[in-house]
Design a protein around this motif. Structure first.
Motif, PDB file in Angstrom:
ATOM      1  N   GLN A  87     -12.955  63.106  49.966  1.00 45.66           N
ATOM      2  CA  GLN A  87     -12.666  62.099  48.947  1.00 45.66           C
ATOM      3  C   GLN A  87     -12.018  60.871  49.575  1.00 45.66           C
ATOM      4  O   GLN A  87     -12.398  59.730  49.273  1.00 45.66           O
ATOM      5  CB  GLN A  87     -11.747  62.697  47.881  1.00 45.66           C
ATOM      6  N   ARG A  88     -11.086  61.096  50.463  1.00 41.84           N
ATOM      7  CA  ARG A  88     -10.429  59.972  51.131  1.00 41.84           C
ATOM      8  C   ARG A  88     -11.421  59.188  51.984  1.00 41.84           C
ATOM      9  O   ARG A  88     -11.370  57.942  52.028  1.00 41.84           O
ATOM     10  CB  ARG A  88      -9.280  60.480  51.994  1.00 41.84           C
ATOM     11  N   ILE A  90     -14.621  58.763  51.510  1.00 40.07           N
ATOM     12  CA  ILE A  90     -15.481  57.934  50.654  1.00 40.07           C
ATOM     13  C   ILE A  90     -14.720  56.717  50.153  1.00 40.07           C
ATOM     14  O   ILE A  90     -15.197  55.574  50.243  1.00 40.07           O
ATOM     15  CB  ILE A  90     -16.016  58.769  49.472  1.00 40.07           C
ATOM     16  N   GLU A  91     -13.525  56.949  49.639  1.00 33.86           N
ATOM     17  CA  GLU A  91     -12.752  55.835  49.094  1.00 33.86           C
ATOM     18  C   GLU A  91     -12.394  54.827  50.189  1.00 33.86           C
ATOM     19  O   GLU A  91     -12.448  53.609  49.968  1.00 33.86           O
ATOM     20  CB  GLU A  91     -11.488  56.376  48.423  1.00 33.86           C
ATOM     21  N   THR A  92     -12.033  55.318  51.363  1.00 26.85           N
ATOM     22  CA  THR A  92     -11.674  54.426  52.462  1.00 26.85           C
ATOM     23  C   THR A  92     -12.871  53.592  52.905  1.00 26.85           C
ATOM     24  O   THR A  92     -12.746  52.381  53.146  1.00 26.85           O
ATOM     25  CB  THR A  92     -11.140  55.243  53.656  1.00 26.85           C
ATOM     26  N   LEU A  94     -15.633  52.776  51.139  1.00 25.21           N
ATOM     27  CA  LEU A  94     -16.009  51.809  50.111  1.00 25.21           C
ATOM     28  C   LEU A  94     -15.028  50.639  50.093  1.00 25.21           C
ATOM     29  O   LEU A  94     -15.443  49.474  49.971  1.00 25.21           O
ATOM     30  CB  LEU A  94     -16.048  52.486  48.742  1.00 25.21           C
ATOM     31  N   ALA A  95     -13.737  50.937  50.233  1.00 22.51           N
ATOM     32  CA  ALA A  95     -12.753  49.856  50.240  1.00 22.51           C
ATOM     33  C   ALA A  95     -12.880  49.003  51.501  1.00 22.51           C
ATOM     34  O   ALA A  95     -12.749  47.769  51.450  1.00 22.51           O
ATOM     35  CB  ALA A  95     -11.348  50.448  50.134  1.00 22.51           C
ATOM     36  N   PRO A 265     -14.188  54.373  38.353  1.00 18.37           N
ATOM     37  CA  PRO A 265     -13.462  54.760  39.576  1.00 18.37           C
ATOM     38  C   PRO A 265     -14.391  55.466  40.560  1.00 18.37           C
ATOM     39  O   PRO A 265     -15.512  55.854  40.219  1.00 18.37           O
ATOM     40  CB  PRO A 265     -12.380  55.715  39.056  1.00 18.37           C
ATOM     41  N   ALA A 266     -13.910  55.646  41.779  1.00 16.23           N
ATOM     42  CA  ALA A 266     -14.701  56.341  42.805  1.00 16.23           C
ATOM     43  C   ALA A 266     -15.079  57.742  42.312  1.00 16.23           C
ATOM     44  O   ALA A 266     -14.292  58.400  41.617  1.00 16.23           O
ATOM     45  CB  ALA A 266     -13.910  56.441  44.098  1.00 16.23           C
ATOM     46  N   ARG A 268     -15.565  61.656  41.930  1.00 15.79           N
ATOM     47  CA  ARG A 268     -14.666  62.734  42.327  1.00 15.79           C
ATOM     48  C   ARG A 268     -15.445  63.811  43.096  1.00 15.79           C
ATOM     49  O   ARG A 268     -15.698  64.910  42.605  1.00 15.79           O
ATOM     50  CB  ARG A 268     -13.982  63.307  41.096  1.00 15.79           C
ATOM     51  N   THR A 293     -23.343  54.384  42.728  1.00 14.01           N
ATOM     52  CA  THR A 293     -21.946  54.494  43.146  1.00 14.01           C
ATOM     53  C   THR A 293     -21.066  53.424  42.493  1.00 14.01           C
ATOM     54  O   THR A 293     -21.423  52.242  42.449  1.00 14.01           O
ATOM     55  CB  THR A 293     -21.852  54.358  44.679  1.00 14.01           C
ATOM     56  N   GLY A 294     -19.921  53.862  41.984  1.00 17.23           N
ATOM     57  CA  GLY A 294     -18.941  52.945  41.421  1.00 17.23           C
ATOM     58  C   GLY A 294     -19.252  52.462  40.028  1.00 17.23           C
ATOM     59  O   GLY A 294     -18.601  51.530  39.540  1.00 17.23           O
TER      60      GLY A 294
END
Length: 512
Positions: A87-88, A90-92, A94-95, A265-266, A268, A293-294
């Motif tokens: 999860q981290r 993916i979020e990292t 994308l950001a 949100p991203a 889950r 996505t998103g």
């Protein structure tokens, strides 16, 4: 591919009954065997060069994961990663990219490639075991080899159609070759490698062709279905779905989720992976895919391998919040869907571990020998009939020895110029330029020169990579060792000549 028997040899009383194609059928009485032989030769000449490139790159593509590790030895490796770390990651990613993307993929650590890679429409990067960013993914040379096999570096759709057509023609050439040689199975183990050049090559071509018959047909048929299937889906998309190709693929590979562009949100993914851990604890997970996505319409797909099945895996579908919806049915759906999911593993030899992969490598290289000796025989027979074609012989030498040499040189270009180097353009430009130069100034030594250059570059590549790449995993060490040994094998004719003592008169004339 083999041509018609040498009539002058038959008139001289030489026994060709066991050495040439069409044995046992007099050339003066053209019949079924002779027509099959003519068809076999025509097909072989038409597809020989491209087929050789597809088979050579395909033999390497079996080890694509090992080649990726070999090309990029410093990327972080791990045997497992937690759902929270994924999860981290993916979020990292994308950001960090800061751009919208329709698809996002996570390659999970597997036995073949124990690395985590996050890929979006905007790029790909490796991550650490805790999900933090490491570095961009940059296996450009491995990707070039794969695309050479998949598409011959053409645009994806037309390239795959072409390679699928080549697969179909490989099956046709194999069947016509068997029909053109009535004694081919009876002489399946008659190998005369120490005979004159034409006879030894004929034996290699015919015997390898017999031994590889199941492999060739399986490879050709699956390749034809995968490649030419693009035309079927394209026609179905045009006829029934208004040109929507994804809708045509939906009955087998699942429908694309309905678009809902509202921001969300991203996804889950951690919840989806937790569900897999609780409900499917014995299944290795190889890929996570996120569509839309998103957005509020995003969907999570988790591909889990089925170790005892031939299918490449079962896909589990989740909504954006990580709640399980359904499976795609690749493991228990319609037989056609299961068959479609099995084609890829059969074609690429990814269904039985290392023994099958090694067998595919050996069989793939042996198939390259079949292709090479087929056209070489045709050229030798033309020369024997007084119809020598030095330009064609030079072109074939560039194809057989020049193309693998250019593959090795492309690796060094990638190492020197970085992953952005235009490997495909340089490869094809050099191959075309080398072919033109060889045709304009053919040399009878060209084949030997190119083989010697390939031998030297293979051995040098393996040695230098081993010295400079740092600590390497076992598969990468094996690749380096194979390159060095392969170079030595190719250099055996020259090494043998150097080891033989010179004649006495030559030693007297050159006492030093």
């Amino acid at each position: 591919m083999p041509d018609t028997p040498d009539r002058s040899a038959l008139l001289r009383g030489e026994d060709r009954s066991r050495s040439g194609p069409g044995a046992g059928s007099p050339p003066d009485q053209p019949g079924f065997v002779q027509r099959a032989l003519a068809g076999h030769a025509a097909l072989g000449l038409l597809i020989g060069g491209l087929l050789y490139l597809v088979c050579l790159s395909g033999a390497l593509a079996v080890f694509q994961q090992d080649l990726q590790r070999w090309e990029e030895p410093g990327a972080p490796e791990m045997t497992a990663i937690s759902p929270q770390a994924v999860q981290r990651a993916i979020e990292t990613t994308l950001a960090r990219q800061g751009k919208p993307t329709d698809h996002a993929y996570v390659h999970m650590p597997t036995a073949g490639l124990p690395r985590v890679v996050v890929t979006t429409d905007n790029g790909a990067n490796y991550v650490e075991a805790d999900g933090s960013y490491d570095r961009p993914e940059a296996h450009a040379w491995t990707e070039f080899v794969l695309f050479l096999h998949y598409y011959l570096n053409l645009p994806a759709f037309w390239g795959m159609v072409l390679t699928g057509t080549i697969g179909a023609m490989l099956c046709a050439a194999t069947l016509t070759g068997v029909l053109a040689h009535p004694r081919i199975f009876r002489d399946a183990f008659r190998m005369r490698l120490r005979a004159r050049a034409q006879l030894s090559r004929a034996d290699m071509h015919n015997r390898f062709g017999v031994w590889l018959l199941p492999f060739i047909l399986a490879l050709g048929l699956t390749g034809a279905v995968i490649g030419l299937g693009q035309l079927v889906f394209q026609a179905d998309a045009s006829a029934r779905h208004g040109g929507d190709l994804e809708a045509a693929y939906a009955p087998i590979y699942g429908a694309h989720p309905a678009a809902d562009p509202r921001p969300a949100p991203a996804p889950r993914v951690d919840r989806a992976l937790d569900w897999m851990g609780r409900h499917r604890p014995g299944l290795p997970i190889s890929y996570v895919t996120i569509e839309e996505t998103g957005t509020a319409g995003q969907q999570i797909q988790i591909l889990a391998e089925e170790p005892q099945r031939l299918i490449y895996g079962e896909t589990y579908l989740f909504d954006g919040a990580g709640h399980f919806r359904s499976t795609l049915g690749l493991s228990d759906g319609a037989l056609g869907k299961q068959a479609a999911a099995s084609l890829y593993r059969v074609h690429f030899g990814s269904f039985g571990g290392r023994p099958v992969e090694l067998a595919y490598l050996v069989f793939g290289l042996a198939l390259c020998v079949v292709i090479s000796t087929g056209t070489t025989l045709w050229l030798m027979k033309r020369r024997a009939r007084g119809l020598a074609s030095p330009r064609l012989e030079a072109l074939w030498a560039v194809t057989i020895w020049g193309s693998p040499l250019l593959l090795v040189l492309a690796f060094w270009l990638r190492m020197a110029a970085g992953p952005e180097a235009p490997l495909a353009r340089v490869f094809w430009s050099a191959l075309v330029a080398g072919s033109i130069a060889a045709a304009l100034a053919p040399s009878p030594r060209l084949s030997d020169w190119l083989r010697q250059a390939l031998a030297a570059m293979m051995a040098l590549t393996g040695l230098v990579h081993w010295l400079l790449a740092g600590p390497l995993p076992v598969p990468s060490l094996v690749i380096d060792t194979a390159l060095v040994l392969g170079g030595l094998v190719l250099a055996l004719p020259e090494l043998g000549r150097l080891a033989r003592p010179r004649p006495t008169c030559e030693r007297i004339a050159n006492p030093t």
